[in-house]
Structure formats: C-alpha cells, structure tokens
Design a protein around this motif. Sequence first.
Motif, mmCIF file in Angstrom:
data_model
loop_
_atom_site.group_PDB
_atom_site.id
_atom_site.type_symbol
_atom_site.label_atom_id
_atom_site.label_comp_id
_atom_site.label_asym_id
_atom_site.label_seq_id
_atom_site.Cartn_x
_atom_site.Cartn_y
_atom_site.Cartn_z
ATOM 1 N N GLY A 1 8.328 -0.107 5.646
ATOM 2 C CA GLY A 1 8.829 0.921 6.541
ATOM 3 C C GLY A 1 10.316 1.181 6.418
ATOM 4 O O GLY A 1 11.080 0.321 5.988
ATOM 5 N N TRP A 2 10.701 2.376 6.792
ATOM 6 C CA TRP A 2 12.102 2.797 6.812
ATOM 7 C C TRP A 2 12.473 3.170 8.248
ATOM 8 O O TRP A 2 11.840 4.056 8.837
ATOM 9 C CB TRP A 2 12.315 4.006 5.896
ATOM 10 C CG TRP A 2 12.238 3.643 4.461
ATOM 11 C CD1 TRP A 2 11.124 3.652 3.665
ATOM 12 C CD2 TRP A 2 13.302 3.171 3.646
ATOM 13 N NE1 TRP A 2 11.429 3.230 2.403
ATOM 14 C CE2 TRP A 2 12.775 2.919 2.360
ATOM 15 C CE3 TRP A 2 14.655 2.925 3.869
ATOM 16 C CZ2 TRP A 2 13.550 2.443 1.308
ATOM 17 C CZ3 TRP A 2 15.422 2.457 2.821
ATOM 18 C CH2 TRP A 2 14.862 2.223 1.558
ATOM 19 N N PRO A 3 13.488 2.530 8.822
ATOM 20 C CA PRO A 3 13.837 2.809 10.216
ATOM 21 C C PRO A 3 14.374 4.220 10.453
ATOM 22 O O PRO A 3 14.428 4.674 11.590
ATOM 23 C CB PRO A 3 14.901 1.752 10.545
ATOM 24 C CG PRO A 3 15.458 1.350 9.228
ATOM 25 C CD PRO A 3 14.340 1.500 8.235
ATOM 26 N N THR A 4 14.726 4.923 9.390
ATOM 27 C CA THR A 4 15.262 6.280 9.532
ATOM 28 C C THR A 4 14.181 7.348 9.431
ATOM 29 O O THR A 4 14.479 8.533 9.518
ATOM 30 C CB THR A 4 16.324 6.547 8.450
ATOM 31 O OG1 THR A 4 15.714 6.354 7.164
ATOM 32 C CG2 THR A 4 17.517 5.622 8.616
ATOM 33 N N ALA B 1 0.822 -1.207 0.000
ATOM 34 C CA ALA B 1 0.000 0.000 0.000
ATOM 35 C C ALA B 1 0.857 1.258 0.000
ATOM 36 O O ALA B 1 0.541 2.234 -0.677
ATOM 37 C CB ALA B 1 -0.925 0.017 1.217
ATOM 38 N N SER B 2 1.956 1.220 0.760
ATOM 39 C CA SER B 2 2.731 2.437 0.939
ATOM 40 C C SER B 2 4.164 2.107 1.341
ATOM 41 O O SER B 2 4.486 0.970 1.679
ATOM 42 C CB SER B 2 2.076 3.310 2.018
ATOM 43 O OG SER B 2 1.957 2.579 3.226
ATOM 44 N N GLU B 3 4.988 3.170 1.309
ATOM 45 C CA GLU B 3 6.386 3.049 1.713
ATOM 46 C C GLU B 3 6.829 4.372 2.314
ATOM 47 O O GLU B 3 6.534 5.437 1.775
ATOM 48 C CB GLU B 3 7.254 2.703 0.505
ATOM 49 C CG GLU B 3 8.717 2.529 0.832
ATOM 50 C CD GLU B 3 9.540 2.025 -0.331
ATOM 51 O OE1 GLU B 3 10.758 2.234 -0.310
ATOM 52 O OE2 GLU B 3 8.974 1.419 -1.270
ATOM 53 N N GLY B 4 7.543 4.270 3.430
ATOM 54 C CA GLY B 4 8.071 5.475 4.053
ATOM 55 C C GLY B 4 6.981 6.442 4.487
ATOM 56 O O GLY B 4 5.842 6.061 4.741
#
Length: 90
Positions: free
Chosen positions: A66-69, A34-37
């Motif tokens: 997800g992005w951990p940053t 569905a999504s990123e970041g």
Amino acid sequence: MAATSRFIDVSSYQGAQDWKALAAGGLTGAQVKASEGEHTHDDHYRIHMDGILSVPSLLPQAYHYGWPTQDAHAEADNYLSAGGRDADAH
C-alpha cells in the motif's frame, strides 16, 4: 520448544520456484505480492500462487503493498481484482 514456521516473500523480482523442493527443505509457506497501489498487479503473482497451491503442505498468503498517499478503497479494490482472495481457497 515452540514450533517454527519458515516463510519466504516472493514477487516479480523472483523467478519461478521449485515449491516441492522448498517444502521438502522445511518451508511452511510463502507470502506472494498480488498488487501495489491503486493500479499495479504483480506480474508473477499467478505463477507463484499456483505453484504454492499445488503443494498441500504450504500455506499461501497474498499481500498488497500500500501507498499512504493513494485512496485506500481503490487500493483494496485493486488487491481483490489481482487475486488477493486466492489464499482463502487453500
């Protein structure tokens, strides 16, 4: 013998799928990006999810990359705004 579930993962990298044929071949569900970041929505999310939802035997799952940053709250909001609640509707 344990039951087996067959799922595929689809995103903007895959084109339109023949969901009815896939279900007839033993597919039990699909995970749809569905999504990123914090800001990115997958361009093919709606196409894939609508196709899955049109086949009652398929279990839909939406996911977020997800992005951990990046800020977790902003990422969660992005996921929900991209349609991440669709799987609950099935």
